[in-house]
Design a protein around this motif. Structure first.
Motif, PDB file in Angstrom:
ATOM      1  N   THR A 172       0.928  -1.353  -0.244  1.00  0.00           N
ATOM      2  CA  THR A 172       0.085   0.120  -0.215  1.00  0.00           C
ATOM      3  C   THR A 172       0.962   1.653  -0.075  1.00  0.00           C
ATOM      4  OG1 THR A 172      -2.050  -1.183   1.259  1.00  0.00           O
ATOM      5  CG2 THR A 172      -1.625   1.453   1.416  1.00  0.00           C
ATOM      6  N   PRO A 189      -5.421  -1.280  -1.236  1.00  0.00           N
ATOM      7  CA  PRO A 189      -6.078  -3.014  -1.765  1.00  0.00           C
ATOM      8  C   PRO A 189      -7.388  -2.593  -2.877  1.00  0.00           C
ATOM      9  CG  PRO A 189      -5.502  -2.647   0.368  1.00  0.00           C
ATOM     10  CD  PRO A 189      -5.308  -0.645   0.282  1.00  0.00           C
ATOM     11  N   THR A 217      -6.823  -3.490  -6.194  1.00  0.00           N
ATOM     12  CA  THR A 217      -6.013  -5.045  -6.767  1.00  0.00           C
ATOM     13  C   THR A 217      -7.595  -4.958  -7.508  1.00  0.00           C
ATOM     14  OG1 THR A 217      -5.346  -5.654  -4.512  1.00  0.00           O
ATOM     15  CG2 THR A 217      -6.644  -7.697  -5.734  1.00  0.00           C
ATOM     16  N   SER A 257      -1.950  -6.651  -7.295  1.00  0.00           N
ATOM     17  CA  SER A 257      -2.484  -7.044  -6.167  1.00  0.00           C
ATOM     18  C   SER A 257      -1.936  -6.359  -5.023  1.00  0.00           C
ATOM     19  CB  SER A 257      -1.899  -8.301  -5.556  1.00  0.00           C
ATOM     20  OG  SER A 257      -2.656  -9.823  -6.353  1.00  0.00           O
TER      21      SER A 257
END
Lengths: 114, 111
Positions: free
Chosen positions: A15, A83, A86, A112
């Motif tokens: 992140t 996230p 993703t 991802s």
């Protein structure tokens, strides 16, 4: 098979990192696109371009940005990955002449964010 | 806004059985395109239909465009395991020259 290339093929990253997904095509197509697709799900258009120096937002709001400095190159950038980013990102291109020419897709980047 | 709806969402067939997926638009389409995406792959263009009532065949695949140009179908005769994947229809968005994709029909074939 269409000559449109995406790199990287897979990317797992933390992140907050800045990410650039590369897309290049050798067909001389004016129009290029970025789609976001979760596995087995529908395609969402997030950006497109009519040609050099043209960038437009698609139907799905995205925090990513794109640039089109050269006809063959259409990179997508995420300044600070999260996230929620993703997903699989698919790049495509089509000839602009005529209405709704078939789109040629790259192999995609599976992203991802941890 | 304009929508392209596709049914069914999933279809499981025994090898050798036929398969059909249907695509419907809320507006009249100037053309419709069909794509196939293999598992783990990317969408690949199959065909474009332009004329009202048009029927085109590619080996075991038959594509139809409705008379009113608001619906289309893809029929596969005697499915094979190589037919596995998701089939998408796509119609023009009418303004920006982009495509609106249906949600796709995921086909699985049991040997």
């Amino acid at each position: 098979e269409a000559d449109i290339y995406q790199t990287p093929r897979y990317l797992v990253i933390g992140t907050g990192k800045k990410i650039t997904l590369e897309c290049s095509q050798t067909m001389g197509h004016d129009k290029m696109y970025w789609y976001q697709q979760d596995p087995g799900m529908e395609l969402h258009l997030i950006h497109y371009s009519y040609g050099v120096n043209s960038t437009e937002k698609g139907d799905l709001s995205s925090e990513s940005t794109v640039s089109r400095i050269r006809t063959e190159h259409f990179p997508l950038t995420l300044e600070s990955a999260r996230p929620s980013h993703t997903s699989q990102y698919l790049c495509a291109s089509s000839a602009q002449t005529g209405s709704n020419q078939p789109q040629h897709f790259g192999d995609g980047t599976r992203l991802s964010i941890l | 806004g304009q929508q392209v709806m596709q049914i069914p969402q999933y279809q499981h067939v025994q090898e050798g059985e036929d398969f059909t997926t249907y695509c419907n638009s809320s507006t009249t389409l100037s053309n419709i395109q069909w794509y196939k995406q293999r598992p783990g792959g990317h969408p690949v263009f199959l065909i474009q239909l332009v004329k009202s009532g048009e029927v085109k065949k590619q080996k075991r695949l038959t594509f139809q465009f409705g008379e009113a140009k608001k619906n289309s179908s893809l029929h596969i005769t005697a499915t094979q395991t190589t037919d596995v994947g998701t089939y998408f229809c796509a119609g023009p968005d009418g303004s920006q020259g982009n495509l609106i994709f249906g949600k796709g029909t995921k086909l699985s074939v049991k040997p």
